[in-house]
Write a protein that holds these residues in place. Sequence first.
Motif, PDB file in Angstrom:
ATOM      1  N   VAL A   1      34.946  42.485  33.752  1.00 27.14           N
ATOM      2  CA  VAL A   1      34.483  41.762  35.027  1.00 27.14           C
ATOM      3  C   VAL A   1      34.794  40.543  35.291  1.00 27.14           C
ATOM      4  N   THR A   2      35.633  40.286  36.669  1.00 27.57           N
ATOM      5  CA  THR A   2      36.245  39.053  36.713  1.00 27.57           C
ATOM      6  C   THR A   2      35.714  38.267  37.983  1.00 27.57           C
TER       7      THR A   2
ATOM      8  N   GLY B   1      33.794  44.593  43.775  1.00 25.55           N
ATOM      9  CA  GLY B   1      34.652  45.681  43.986  1.00 25.55           C
ATOM     10  C   GLY B   1      35.007  46.182  42.466  1.00 25.55           C
ATOM     11  N   ILE B   2      34.705  47.632  42.377  1.00 27.13           N
ATOM     12  CA  ILE B   2      34.787  48.202  41.110  1.00 27.13           C
ATOM     13  C   ILE B   2      35.821  49.273  41.300  1.00 27.13           C
ATOM     14  N   HIS B   3      36.651  49.496  39.884  1.00 26.12           N
ATOM     15  CA  HIS B   3      37.612  50.557  39.913  1.00 26.12           C
ATOM     16  C   HIS B   3      37.004  51.423  38.676  1.00 26.12           C
ATOM     17  N   SER B   4      36.540  52.654  38.755  1.00 24.47           N
ATOM     18  CA  SER B   4      35.996  53.709  37.438  1.00 24.47           C
ATOM     19  C   SER B   4      36.536  54.660  37.454  1.00 24.47           C
ATOM     20  N   GLY B   5      37.664  54.789  36.499  1.00 28.24           N
ATOM     21  CA  GLY B   5      38.146  56.189  36.321  1.00 28.24           C
ATOM     22  C   GLY B   5      37.604  56.750  35.022  1.00 28.24           C
ATOM     23  N   TRP B   6      37.876  57.784  34.339  1.00 26.82           N
ATOM     24  CA  TRP B   6      36.753  58.104  33.239  1.00 26.82           C
ATOM     25  C   TRP B   6      36.788  57.320  32.221  1.00 26.82           C
ATOM     26  N   LYS B   7      37.893  56.592  32.094  1.00 29.27           N
ATOM     27  CA  LYS B   7      37.600  55.520  30.802  1.00 29.27           C
ATOM     28  C   LYS B   7      36.682  54.541  31.205  1.00 29.27           C
TER      29      LYS B   7
ATOM     30  N   ALA C   1      28.288  47.161  33.847  1.00 31.21           N
ATOM     31  CA  ALA C   1      28.641  45.883  33.749  1.00 31.21           C
ATOM     32  C   ALA C   1      28.841  45.067  34.756  1.00 31.21           C
ATOM     33  N   ALA C   2      29.397  45.681  35.977  1.00 25.95           N
ATOM     34  CA  ALA C   2      29.364  44.591  37.259  1.00 25.95           C
ATOM     35  C   ALA C   2      28.101  44.321  37.825  1.00 25.95           C
ATOM     36  N   LEU C   3      27.286  45.264  37.701  1.00 26.28           N
ATOM     37  CA  LEU C   3      25.947  45.379  38.587  1.00 26.28           C
ATOM     38  C   LEU C   3      25.119  44.070  37.761  1.00 26.28           C
ATOM     39  N   LYS C   4      25.219  44.152  36.315  1.00 23.80           N
ATOM     40  CA  LYS C   4      24.488  43.116  35.496  1.00 23.80           C
ATOM     41  C   LYS C   4      25.183  41.711  35.535  1.00 23.80           C
ATOM     42  N   GLU C   5      26.407  41.764  35.946  1.00 25.61           N
ATOM     43  CA  GLU C   5      27.065  40.439  36.203  1.00 25.61           C
ATOM     44  C   GLU C   5      26.362  39.701  37.628  1.00 25.61           C
ATOM     45  N   LEU C   6      26.356  40.498  38.480  1.00 26.10           N
ATOM     46  CA  LEU C   6      25.677  40.284  39.622  1.00 26.10           C
ATOM     47  C   LEU C   6      24.153  39.864  39.563  1.00 26.10           C
ATOM     48  N   LYS C   7      23.512  40.550  38.684  1.00 26.70           N
ATOM     49  CA  LYS C   7      22.119  40.090  38.355  1.00 26.70           C
ATOM     50  C   LYS C   7      22.090  38.964  37.535  1.00 26.70           C
TER      51      LYS C   7
END
Length: 247
Positions: free
Chosen positions: A74-75, A120-126, A135-141
């Motif tokens: 996450v950046t 903005g998040i990109h989530s393929g199967w990996k 991870a992104a939601l935790k970063e926001l919190k």
Amino acid sequence: MIILKSAIFNKYSNVIFGFSTKAGENGAPYYFNVSSSVGDDPENVNANRKKYYEGLGLTNDNICYQKQIHSAVVTYVDKPGHCGESDAMITNKPNLGLAISTADCTPVFVYDKIKKVIAGIHSGWKGTQLNIITAALKELKDKFNSNPEDLIVYIGPSISQDKYEVGKEFMDIFDSKFIKKINKKFYLNVSGINYKRVLDFGIPKDNVQYSTLCSYDMKNLLHSYRRDGIKSGRSFGIIAMKGFYGK
């Protein structure tokens, strides 16, 4: 050119959002493509981007890009241009659009209506295996003190479970309730996993719009790598916030 909008973001006047499609005047194989990494003519890509961004009220000078690597990285970004390798971008800066590139993978967009932060998040199967969404939601919190109850989420178009055949080994990677077995074949629900994780994080269901548009099925509207192979275009989902206090 057809730009898909989000009903849930339309409720917020300071949120800019759009999801590009393949529909436009460009022909096969790339159609209305906005990615510079798939082999399309750079002049076409630049012209498509310009047209798309203008349709959102933005320009290339407002857009931040990432090199998506199917990770849980996450950046935080505060200026336009390329921000390096990651699969999620977060900003609290106005007039800065976060571009998520997809052609089957699940794109997720988040707006904190109180703290005025977007992701903005990109989530393929990996990325889903690595849990990029949490991870992104935790970063926001953790970094912006975001309250899950204040987060507004749009899960964009992606490949549906019925069209996403995977190997048997995926049974060891994901919860079996997200894998359907039909005639000795296995089908994975990537967007469904991400949707559940959004809700598990504490975001109210009423705060989430979950698109069921299938990139594979909608061959006249959406790009699909699984359907079209190497010579396929890409869509950009873009989220931005208008300037605060008249800026």
